[in-house]
Design a protein around this motif. Sequence first.
Motif, mmCIF file in Angstrom:
data_model
loop_
_atom_site.group_PDB
_atom_site.id
_atom_site.type_symbol
_atom_site.label_atom_id
_atom_site.label_comp_id
_atom_site.label_asym_id
_atom_site.label_seq_id
_atom_site.Cartn_x
_atom_site.Cartn_y
_atom_site.Cartn_z
ATOM 1 N N ALA A 7 4.732 -5.484 -1.246
ATOM 2 C CA ALA A 7 5.483 -5.760 -0.017
ATOM 3 C C ALA A 7 4.755 -6.671 0.970
ATOM 4 N N GLY A 8 3.447 -6.719 0.922
ATOM 5 C CA GLY A 8 2.728 -7.488 1.935
ATOM 6 C C GLY A 8 1.385 -7.974 1.446
ATOM 7 N N GLN A 9 0.734 -8.705 2.285
ATOM 8 C CA GLN A 9 -0.584 -9.242 1.979
ATOM 9 C C GLN A 9 -1.642 -8.193 2.300
ATOM 10 N N VAL A 10 -1.729 -7.199 1.431
ATOM 11 C CA VAL A 10 -2.734 -6.153 1.601
ATOM 12 C C VAL A 10 -3.572 -6.056 0.336
ATOM 13 N N ASP A 11 -4.744 -5.505 0.483
ATOM 14 C CA ASP A 11 -5.607 -5.188 -0.648
ATOM 15 C C ASP A 11 -5.650 -3.682 -0.776
ATOM 16 N N LEU A 12 -5.350 -3.179 -1.968
ATOM 17 C CA LEU A 12 -5.493 -1.749 -2.216
ATOM 18 C C LEU A 12 -6.977 -1.445 -2.340
ATOM 19 N N LEU A 13 -7.428 -0.472 -1.593
ATOM 20 C CA LEU A 13 -8.832 -0.095 -1.652
ATOM 21 C C LEU A 13 -9.058 0.950 -2.735
ATOM 22 N N GLU A 14 -8.245 2.003 -2.693
ATOM 23 C CA GLU A 14 -8.443 3.090 -3.645
ATOM 24 C C GLU A 14 -7.176 3.926 -3.756
ATOM 25 N N ILE A 15 -6.906 4.393 -4.959
ATOM 26 C CA ILE A 15 -5.904 5.423 -5.186
ATOM 27 C C ILE A 15 -6.690 6.645 -5.624
ATOM 28 N N ARG A 16 -6.736 7.635 -4.762
ATOM 29 C CA ARG A 16 -7.504 8.856 -5.053
ATOM 30 C C ARG A 16 -6.507 9.929 -5.424
ATOM 31 N N PHE A 17 -6.694 10.545 -6.585
ATOM 32 C CA PHE A 17 -5.684 11.498 -6.999
ATOM 33 C C PHE A 17 -6.236 12.837 -7.428
ATOM 34 N N ALA B 287 -8.145 15.277 -7.206
ATOM 35 C CA ALA B 287 -9.466 15.774 -7.605
ATOM 36 C C ALA B 287 -10.104 16.382 -6.358
ATOM 37 N N GLY B 288 -10.039 17.686 -6.264
ATOM 38 C CA GLY B 288 -10.549 18.366 -5.073
ATOM 39 C C GLY B 288 -9.630 18.205 -3.879
ATOM 40 N N LEU B 289 -8.370 17.859 -4.145
ATOM 41 C CA LEU B 289 -7.420 17.610 -3.057
ATOM 42 C C LEU B 289 -6.213 18.545 -3.132
ATOM 43 N N ALA B 290 -6.343 19.660 -3.810
ATOM 44 C CA ALA B 290 -5.255 20.631 -3.956
ATOM 45 C C ALA B 290 -4.001 19.991 -4.537
ATOM 46 N N GLY B 291 -4.188 19.019 -5.419
ATOM 47 C CA GLY B 291 -3.060 18.374 -6.079
ATOM 48 C C GLY B 291 -2.522 17.168 -5.346
ATOM 49 N N LYS B 292 -2.948 16.955 -4.120
ATOM 50 C CA LYS B 292 -2.456 15.815 -3.353
ATOM 51 C C LYS B 292 -3.177 14.542 -3.789
ATOM 52 N N SER B 293 -2.565 13.414 -3.446
ATOM 53 C CA SER B 293 -3.153 12.106 -3.737
ATOM 54 C C SER B 293 -2.970 11.216 -2.524
ATOM 55 N N PHE B 294 -3.790 10.147 -2.453
ATOM 56 C CA PHE B 294 -3.586 9.190 -1.369
ATOM 57 C C PHE B 294 -4.032 7.806 -1.809
ATOM 58 N N VAL B 295 -3.452 6.819 -1.151
ATOM 59 C CA VAL B 295 -3.828 5.430 -1.375
ATOM 60 C C VAL B 295 -4.263 4.844 -0.037
ATOM 61 N N THR B 296 -5.330 4.046 -0.064
ATOM 62 C CA THR B 296 -5.777 3.326 1.125
ATOM 63 C C THR B 296 -5.638 1.837 0.865
ATOM 64 N N MET B 297 -5.338 1.104 1.931
ATOM 65 C CA MET B 297 -5.160 -0.343 1.823
ATOM 66 C C MET B 297 -5.615 -0.997 3.110
ATOM 67 N N THR B 298 -5.903 -2.293 3.045
ATOM 68 C CA THR B 298 -6.317 -3.031 4.229
ATOM 69 C C THR B 298 -5.678 -4.415 4.237
#
Length: 183
Positions: A119-129, A131-142
């Motif tokens: 959708a935009g001019q972003v860089d994905l930093l990490e997709i963390r899934f 692991a020690g997150l009670a099943g949750k996941s997150f993605v960071t971007m800049t």
Amino acid sequence: MDLRTIGCVELNSIAMGMHTADEMVKAAEVRLVLARPTCPGRYLVMVAGDTGAVKSSVETGREIGGEAIIDWFVLPNVHSGVIPALNGTGLRASIDALGVIETYTTVACILAADAAAKAGQVDLLEIRFAAGLAGKSFVTMTGDVGSVHSSVRAGVEGVGDAGPVLSHVVIPSPSEDLKAQLL
């Protein structure tokens, strides 16, 4: 083999996950990208290959996994930043604005990351899934603030019917202390 299409099946059973991974690879000419347990007692299987083969493989995975399936997708033309972000190698030297999307399933997080990156001019930093997150996941971007806002919005919408988005945020100018924790 064209590896621009990925497919993913997320299960709530490790034993069924291993069985599903094996059958998915045997069902079609795909490459097994990821097959491993995640928290809390889930199992994630990801394959790549030609679109038709990935669809066939995921269909087999859904049949074998049955009631153990939590979430799944087939994603043609995956954004080139998704796989490096899954491996934690999407990190870059500087962080401008920071976007974060938090989901309940890994499948939903990968879908959000792909939609955000497209959708935009972003860089994905990490997709963390899951692991020690009670099943949750997150993605960071800049990227610049406007791009991160539009990408986060698109990422949230890109989840569609997959597991719910729990939270999302755009931090226009993260502190140097927070940046140091991310790099």
